[in-house]
Design a protein around this motif. Structure first.
Motif, mmCIF file in Angstrom:
data_model
loop_
_atom_site.group_PDB
_atom_site.id
_atom_site.type_symbol
_atom_site.label_atom_id
_atom_site.label_comp_id
_atom_site.label_asym_id
_atom_site.label_seq_id
_atom_site.Cartn_x
_atom_site.Cartn_y
_atom_site.Cartn_z
ATOM 1 N N ARG A 790 -8.153 17.673 -8.991
ATOM 2 C CA ARG A 790 -7.638 18.187 -7.665
ATOM 3 C C ARG A 790 -7.891 17.062 -6.858
ATOM 4 N NH1 ARG A 790 -10.452 22.068 -10.386
ATOM 5 N NH2 ARG A 790 -9.602 23.862 -11.158
ATOM 6 N N LEU A 791 -7.085 16.336 -6.214
ATOM 7 C CA LEU A 791 -7.299 15.275 -5.374
ATOM 8 C C LEU A 791 -7.264 15.988 -3.719
ATOM 9 C CD1 LEU A 791 -4.816 12.592 -6.695
ATOM 10 C CD2 LEU A 791 -7.481 12.814 -6.987
ATOM 11 N N VAL A 792 -8.147 15.449 -2.886
ATOM 12 C CA VAL A 792 -8.391 15.525 -1.826
ATOM 13 C C VAL A 792 -7.459 14.763 -0.862
ATOM 14 C CG1 VAL A 792 -10.059 15.967 0.288
ATOM 15 C CG2 VAL A 792 -10.658 16.563 -1.913
ATOM 16 N N ARG A 793 -6.827 15.219 0.038
ATOM 17 C CA ARG A 793 -5.926 14.229 0.939
ATOM 18 C C ARG A 793 -6.913 14.075 2.005
ATOM 19 N NH1 ARG A 793 -2.170 11.125 -1.822
ATOM 20 N NH2 ARG A 793 -0.958 12.513 -3.134
ATOM 21 N N ARG A 794 -7.077 12.819 2.410
ATOM 22 C CA ARG A 794 -7.784 12.568 3.630
ATOM 23 C C ARG A 794 -7.250 11.422 4.289
ATOM 24 N NH1 ARG A 794 -12.445 12.110 0.149
ATOM 25 N NH2 ARG A 794 -13.559 14.116 0.243
ATOM 26 N N ARG A 799 -10.131 2.511 11.777
ATOM 27 C CA ARG A 799 -10.181 1.092 11.592
ATOM 28 C C ARG A 799 -9.404 0.796 10.383
ATOM 29 N NH1 ARG A 799 -16.286 -1.157 12.615
ATOM 30 N NH2 ARG A 799 -16.230 -1.256 14.972
ATOM 31 N N LEU A 800 -9.562 1.690 9.230
ATOM 32 C CA LEU A 800 -8.781 1.022 8.105
ATOM 33 C C LEU A 800 -7.476 0.972 7.961
ATOM 34 C CD1 LEU A 800 -10.429 3.448 5.429
ATOM 35 C CD2 LEU A 800 -10.722 0.747 5.713
ATOM 36 N N ARG A 801 -6.747 1.589 9.180
ATOM 37 C CA ARG A 801 -5.450 1.803 9.559
ATOM 38 C C ARG A 801 -4.727 0.348 9.747
ATOM 39 N NH1 ARG A 801 -5.809 6.577 12.151
ATOM 40 N NH2 ARG A 801 -5.761 5.607 14.235
ATOM 41 N N HIS A 802 -5.656 -0.444 10.455
ATOM 42 C CA HIS A 802 -5.181 -1.775 10.796
ATOM 43 C C HIS A 802 -5.358 -2.888 9.674
ATOM 44 C CE1 HIS A 802 -4.639 -0.102 14.966
ATOM 45 N NE2 HIS A 802 -5.707 0.716 14.955
ATOM 46 N N PHE A 803 -5.905 -2.495 8.659
ATOM 47 C CA PHE A 803 -6.416 -3.547 7.590
ATOM 48 C C PHE A 803 -5.711 -3.169 6.333
ATOM 49 C CE2 PHE A 803 -9.372 -4.078 10.797
ATOM 50 C CZ PHE A 803 -9.469 -5.402 10.979
ATOM 51 N N ASP A 828 -9.226 -0.428 0.900
ATOM 52 C CA ASP A 828 -9.795 0.917 0.574
ATOM 53 C C ASP A 828 -9.208 1.989 1.633
ATOM 54 O OD1 ASP A 828 -11.705 2.311 -0.223
ATOM 55 O OD2 ASP A 828 -13.203 1.854 1.424
ATOM 56 N N ARG A 829 -9.459 3.218 1.062
ATOM 57 C CA ARG A 829 -8.976 4.315 1.460
ATOM 58 C C ARG A 829 -9.945 5.523 0.963
ATOM 59 N NH1 ARG A 829 -3.485 2.851 0.305
ATOM 60 N NH2 ARG A 829 -4.568 0.716 0.507
ATOM 61 N N PRO A 830 -9.948 6.596 1.755
ATOM 62 C CA PRO A 830 -10.658 7.638 1.104
ATOM 63 C C PRO A 830 -10.208 8.141 -0.317
ATOM 64 C CG PRO A 830 -10.257 8.130 3.193
ATOM 65 C CD PRO A 830 -9.477 6.941 2.871
ATOM 66 N N THR A 884 2.942 3.042 -11.034
ATOM 67 C CA THR A 884 2.372 4.368 -10.461
ATOM 68 C C THR A 884 1.283 4.038 -9.726
ATOM 69 O OG1 THR A 884 2.958 5.256 -12.645
ATOM 70 C CG2 THR A 884 1.367 6.456 -11.638
ATOM 71 N N LEU A 885 0.547 3.035 -9.857
ATOM 72 C CA LEU A 885 -0.808 2.430 -9.091
ATOM 73 C C LEU A 885 -0.167 2.336 -7.690
ATOM 74 C CD1 LEU A 885 -2.813 0.307 -11.271
ATOM 75 C CD2 LEU A 885 -3.512 2.604 -10.332
ATOM 76 N N ILE A 886 1.009 1.564 -7.386
ATOM 77 C CA ILE A 886 1.389 1.079 -6.192
ATOM 78 C C ILE A 886 2.003 2.489 -5.585
ATOM 79 C CG2 ILE A 886 3.506 -0.168 -4.964
ATOM 80 C CD1 ILE A 886 2.942 -2.373 -7.232
ATOM 81 N N GLN A 887 2.712 3.374 -6.300
ATOM 82 C CA GLN A 887 3.432 4.291 -5.741
ATOM 83 C C GLN A 887 2.230 5.474 -5.240
ATOM 84 O OE1 GLN A 887 5.035 7.228 -8.351
ATOM 85 N NE2 GLN A 887 6.366 8.165 -6.707
ATOM 86 N N ARG A 888 1.031 5.565 -6.079
ATOM 87 C CA ARG A 888 0.118 6.531 -5.534
ATOM 88 C C ARG A 888 -0.726 5.618 -4.212
ATOM 89 N NH1 ARG A 888 -1.400 10.944 -7.512
ATOM 90 N NH2 ARG A 888 -0.645 11.723 -9.432
ATOM 91 N N ILE A 889 -0.990 4.518 -4.274
ATOM 92 C CA ILE A 889 -1.750 3.899 -3.302
ATOM 93 C C ILE A 889 -0.904 3.784 -1.966
ATOM 94 C CG2 ILE A 889 -2.699 1.545 -2.607
ATOM 95 C CD1 ILE A 889 -3.606 1.226 -5.516
ATOM 96 N N GLU A 890 0.341 3.300 -2.065
ATOM 97 C CA GLU A 890 0.907 3.156 -0.844
ATOM 98 C C GLU A 890 1.257 4.503 -0.496
ATOM 99 O OE1 GLU A 890 4.477 0.523 -1.071
ATOM 100 O OE2 GLU A 890 2.959 -0.908 -1.665
ATOM 101 N N LEU A 891 1.352 5.733 -0.834
ATOM 102 C CA LEU A 891 1.580 6.801 -0.432
ATOM 103 C C LEU A 891 0.613 7.322 0.591
ATOM 104 C CD1 LEU A 891 2.843 9.226 -3.352
ATOM 105 C CD2 LEU A 891 4.283 8.682 -1.264
ATOM 106 N N THR A 892 -0.766 7.031 0.406
ATOM 107 C CA THR A 892 -1.866 7.257 1.269
ATOM 108 C C THR A 892 -1.769 6.396 2.488
ATOM 109 O OG1 THR A 892 -3.290 5.645 0.481
ATOM 110 C CG2 THR A 892 -3.323 7.830 -0.813
ATOM 111 N N SER A 893 -1.002 5.462 2.626
ATOM 112 C CA SER A 893 -1.126 4.530 3.940
ATOM 113 C C SER A 893 0.151 4.549 4.627
ATOM 114 C CB SER A 893 -1.285 3.012 3.558
ATOM 115 O OG SER A 893 -0.412 2.696 2.517
ATOM 116 N N GLY A 894 1.256 4.744 3.807
ATOM 117 C CA GLY A 894 2.681 4.616 4.441
ATOM 118 C C GLY A 894 2.925 3.126 4.223
ATOM 119 N N ALA A 895 4.396 2.823 3.949
ATOM 120 C CA ALA A 895 4.932 1.619 3.604
ATOM 121 C C ALA A 895 4.920 0.775 4.922
ATOM 122 C CB ALA A 895 6.380 1.662 3.109
ATOM 123 N N SER A 896 4.980 1.430 6.232
ATOM 124 C CA SER A 896 4.940 0.866 7.506
ATOM 125 C C SER A 896 3.620 0.117 7.617
ATOM 126 C CB SER A 896 5.249 1.545 8.422
ATOM 127 O OG SER A 896 4.385 2.837 8.686
#
Length: 902
Positions: A790-794, A799-803, A828-830, A884-896
């Motif tokens: 059960r993944l937690v969405r955070r 700060r992380l948004r800019h890097f 990095d991201r939660p 799959t990795l790229i899809q899961r990782i990028e979903l948390t930050s947004g392509a933009s």
């Protein structure tokens, strides 16, 4: 005045006294202010001087406030006003308003305001709010104002800037009487109070201007420092402004010009920051840094394609370096000027001769000959050596500080090659740990950069990431202080091994030189380790060091990251890894120096980076490498011998607890040889006890403080798909970060997994209560069938948004081990590890080992993987996992948010 045309002041019609302001009049004034603000912003974009613009803004606000005051107050704001006046205070009182600065006002009356005046003031302040001026206001009687000023130095200081706008001129004289009252904040008391106030303010910013998100106004070297110098000048000498300080001889013309240039830079940056933020923001947050750099014309310098490890110089880094250099200069000149103020107020103590060149006067060091530094440049270094000799001294006299600056300007580049200067510098270094404070002070006064021009280039050099919290020069000097700390008896409790190693060094100065040069080539566009090695070798040769010493310092600079990378990215329980590391290090001398430099470097990069796990990890690698470097150990032990040794030592530990050999053999029947290769005997014994205490699966045991300075978790469960994902998701929900994982499978289909954890927030091991909660929650998770994660969405932190960087994924096969190594580098991201584990489960790959490392905003993780049949990953399976990795990782930050890695 700037050559760029600044819009003229708009005219306002005369106000009708006591008429108030209609809704239309308010709307017109608001529109007037907004139109003028846009015009000033356009002038700024065209290159107009920020200092002129803030004065121009204040001049318009003067007209508007006076107009509104006359309309709302009538006679009290008229030419024949009696007993009342309205004053501008704060920055507005000094005639400066940045785009979104507050308009601070003081309504002062001789007696308590009557009902009519009170209502008029309420209308005035309400109207100012309505037209968008955001007034900060105080209403006081003269007697109360005097009383408050006597009790609060900040109130007294605000009166120094008070400027009458309308009303009775006699009240201006009343304020002057308060300011000039010798009983109110006499100069020595005022100076002490303002210094204490500044120290408290700076303590909030880590006592350095070189933080990642500095405060332009209140941080060390910020605009408030310049305000302080003016307040002190006015209170102590009736000297206001830089020109007046130069006229009084407190600053020489060159110092005054340098301070004016630095102030112009800070004002320009603050003006741009207000415009970019659209509000009165004073911090150079990551949210604005890139946009500000672009707004002010800083451009990225491209990578050099001819260099394999070329590092780009970003426009934002150049922009921030401009700030850091301006703030450092203001901070340094502020110290010098405050020292001069202090000397003016103190009785002149008798001089005490130290030697032929220096004497002490009170607690300050000064030269005996004012031309000493001009005639003998080596004395520039010797002055700082004398400070080391006399730790009770608080600093240099003001005149000596000025002599240092004059000598630096006079000698210029010649200091870097002067044999006498270099010899004095080497003698200082040979003092060992005490030399570091001398180097720190030399940097503050600009002497270190004069002797080492390469170091001068990194002064204020920012690295635009979350890993390096300080500028390169600040980081370097913190590393040096960390090295010196190993010589302090108080450090032995926290760093017993490092202190013992430091004590054994024959020439600590070589370690200090390596620390001084390890990052000196940052920002040049190439591999800073390689470029720094060349710089270090050249400087050490100019110092006249023996070839062996030159080689040691150069090698340390070239490989200063080797131990950190090996410990955090490779399996140091593998003798082959240790052996390769030892072969690259070659001998104990290099190992000792590298171990100390690595600890100091990590601790000097960010206060949050160092923890007990890294301490233990580096110590283990150090001890293992020393063993491997013994002359009688040329090759690592064979695997079967290592397994046998681990078994025997673990068995002895268990026998001490009453375990019989037959019982141990039964419990170990499922243990693969890899368990004994990759775990310590103590871990094997602990796992065995856990298995003996549980009759059925799953088995979950938690050691809240293990030998590695972490919380250690042992899991024995059915080895079904999704196990790794279920465990990591649970750890993430409980706010634990995984620093290391050992994933093993028994011959009977059971998983024997070990995780080393730290609390995600404190980066410390768990307490006993948290460990108990962790044990219970993991047991609940692993009792489910099938395993569920059960993944937690955070959301990402500000700060992380800019890097955010595009993930980099690389696969490498190890045919001998029938494994595929996945190297994942991403932002990095939660919950990042839980997301990665979920991707493994989705495509059907098995995890056999994991090395987890986070560097600021950058994750660098390594996994040993196979398919479900324990074979290396096929190309289609690799591609599926990559997608799959790229899809899961990028979903948390947004392509933009994704940009090219740097």
């Amino acid at each position: 005045m700037s050559a760029i045309a600044i819009p003229p002041l708009p005219r306002l019609p005369a106000a009708l006294p006591m008429s108030g302001l209609s809704r239309e009049a308010k709307r017109s004034l608001r529109q007037l202010l907004e139109d003028d603000a846009r015009a000033l912003a356009l002038a700024f974009a065209a290159g107009a001087d920020a200092g002129s613009l803030v004065q121009r803004r204040a001049a318009l606000v003067d007209r508007v406030v006076i107009h509104v005051a006359q309309a709302c107050l009538g006679a009290p704001a008229g030419p024949d006003a009696q007993g009342f006046a309205l004053f501008a205070v704060g920055g507005y009182g000094r005639g400066r308003l940045f785009p979104y600065s507050d308009v601070d006002l003081l309504a002062l009356s001789q007696a308590a305001p009557d009902a009519s005046l009170t209502r008029g003031l309420e209308r005035l302040f309400a109207c100012l709010w309505d037209i968008g001026l955001k007034p900060g206001h105080a209403v006081r009687e003269v007697a109360a104002c005097r009383q408050l000023a006597a009790a609060d130095v900040s109130v007294y200081t605000s009166l120094l800037d008070a400027r009458r706008l309308v009303g009775d001129a006699a009240l201006g004289a009343a304020i002057a009487a308060i300011i000039d009252d010798p009983a109110l904040w006499p100069p020595p008391r005022y100076l002490a109070a303002k210094q204490a106030e500044q120290q408290a303010r700076h303590a909030r910013f880590d006592d350095t201007a070189h933080n990642l998100e500095p405060n332009l106004k209140d941080g060390p070297g910020g605009l408030r420092t310049l305000d302080l110098l003016r307040w002190l000048g006015k209170r102590l000498l009736e000297a206001t402004g830089i020109e007046a300080l130069v006229a009084e001889g407190l600053l020489d013309p060159a110092e005054g010009a340098a301070m004016a240039t630095a102030e112009a830079t800070l004002q320009r940056y603050r003006y741009a920051l207000h415009l970019e933020a659209g509000r009165p923001e004073e911090r150079l947050l990551f949210d604005y840094q890139r946009a500000l750099a672009e707004r002010l014309g800083f451009k990225d310098q491209a990578r050099d394609p001819s260099l394999a490890k070329s590092e780009p110089v970003l426009g934002v880094e150049q922009f921030m370096q401009g700030y850091y250099r301006a703030a450092s200069l203001v901070d340094r000149l502020g110290v010098q000027l405050t020292e001069r103020y202090t000397e003016l107020l103190e009785a002149d103590p008798a001089a005490q001769i130290i030697d032929a060149d220096f004497q002490r006067r009170g607690r300050r060091l000064e030269t005996r000959d004012p031309d000493l530094f001009m005639q003998r440049p080596a004395a520039l270094v010797q002055a700082f050596s004398r400070r080391v000799d006399q730790p009770e001294l608080t600093g240099f006299s003001a005149e000596t500080m000025r002599q240092i600056q004059h000598a630096l300007a006079h000698h210029g580049a010649a200091l870097a090659t002067d044999p006498t200067v270099l010899a004095a510098f080497l003698r200082l270094l040979q003092r060992g740990a005490p030399a570091v404070e001398g180097l720190w002070r030399m940097n503050r006064h600009g002497v270190l950069g004069a002797i080492l021009p390469a170091f001068a280039k990194v002064v204020g050099r920012m690295q635009y990431d979350l890993f390096h919290v300080y500028t390169v020069d600040e980081h370097t000097l913190r590393v040096m202080r960390n090295l010196a700390w190993f010589d302090n008896p108080e450090a032995r409790a926290a760093f017993p091994l490092a202190c013992a190693v430091f004590e054994s060094l024959d020439k600590p100065e070589l370690l200090l030189l390596a620390g001084l040069f390890h990052d000196i080539a940052k920002g040049r566009g190439g591999d800073h380790s390689v470029l720094g090695e060349t710089d270090a070798r050249d400087f050490c040769q100019r110092l006249g060091l023996p070839d062996a010493d030159v080689d040691l310092v150069a090698w340390l600079v070239r490989w200063h990251l080797l131990m950190s990378v090996t410990a955090q990215r490779q399996d140091i329980t593998d003798p082959d890894v240790v052996q390769r590391f030892a072969q690259q290090v070659v001998d104990w001398e290099r190992l000792d120096h590298l171990y100390l430099l690595t600890i100091a470097d990590i601790r000097g990069t960010s206060p949050k980076l160092w923890n007990a796990w890294k301490d233990r990890l580096l110590a283990d690698l150090y001890v293992a490498a020393r063993y491997a470097l013994r002359s009688d150990v040329a090759l690592p032990l064979r695997a079967d011998q290592r397994v046998r040794e681990c078994r025997l030592r673990a068995q002895a530990l268990l026998a001490h607890d009453g375990f019989q050999p037959e019982q141990v053999a039964q419990l170990w029947a499922d243990f693969p040889d890899a368990s004994f290769l990759r775990h310590r005997p103590e871990q094997i014994a602990w796992q065995t006890r856990a298995l003996a205490a549980h009759a059925r699966l799953p088995v979950v045991e938690v050691h809240h403080l293990s030998v590695r300075g972490t919380t250690e978790v042992f899991v024995c469960a059915l080895d079904r798909d999704g196990l790794f994902a279920a465990i990591t998701a649970t750890l993430d929900r409980l706010r634990f970060s995984v620093v290391e994982a050992r994933i093993l499978s028994s011959t009977t289909g059971r998983a024997l997994d070990t995780f080393l954890l730290l609390d995600a927030d404190s980066q410390a091991p768990a307490d006993s209560w948290r460990a108990s909660e962790l044990r219970d929650r993991l047991a609940q998770t692993l009792a489910e069938s099938p395993y569920r994660s059960r993944l937690v969405r955070r959301s990402l932190s500000r700060r992380l948004r800019h890097f955010q960087m595009a993930p980099r994924i690389e696969f490498t096969d190890d045919p001998a081990a029938a494994r595929t190594q996945l190297a994942l580098v991403c932002s990095d991201r939660p919950g990042i590890l839980a997301m990665v584990a979920q991707a493994f489960r989705d495509v059907g790959v098995r995890v056999h080992d994991a090395r987890i490392a986070t560097f600021g905003e950058r994750v660098e993780d390594f996994f040993q993987l196979t398919d479900r049949d324990d074979r290396v990953l096929s190309e289609p399976l690799r591609q599926a996992l990559r997608d799959t990795l790229i899809q899961r990782i990028e979903l948390t930050s947004g392509a933009s948010d994704i940009h090219a890695p740097t």
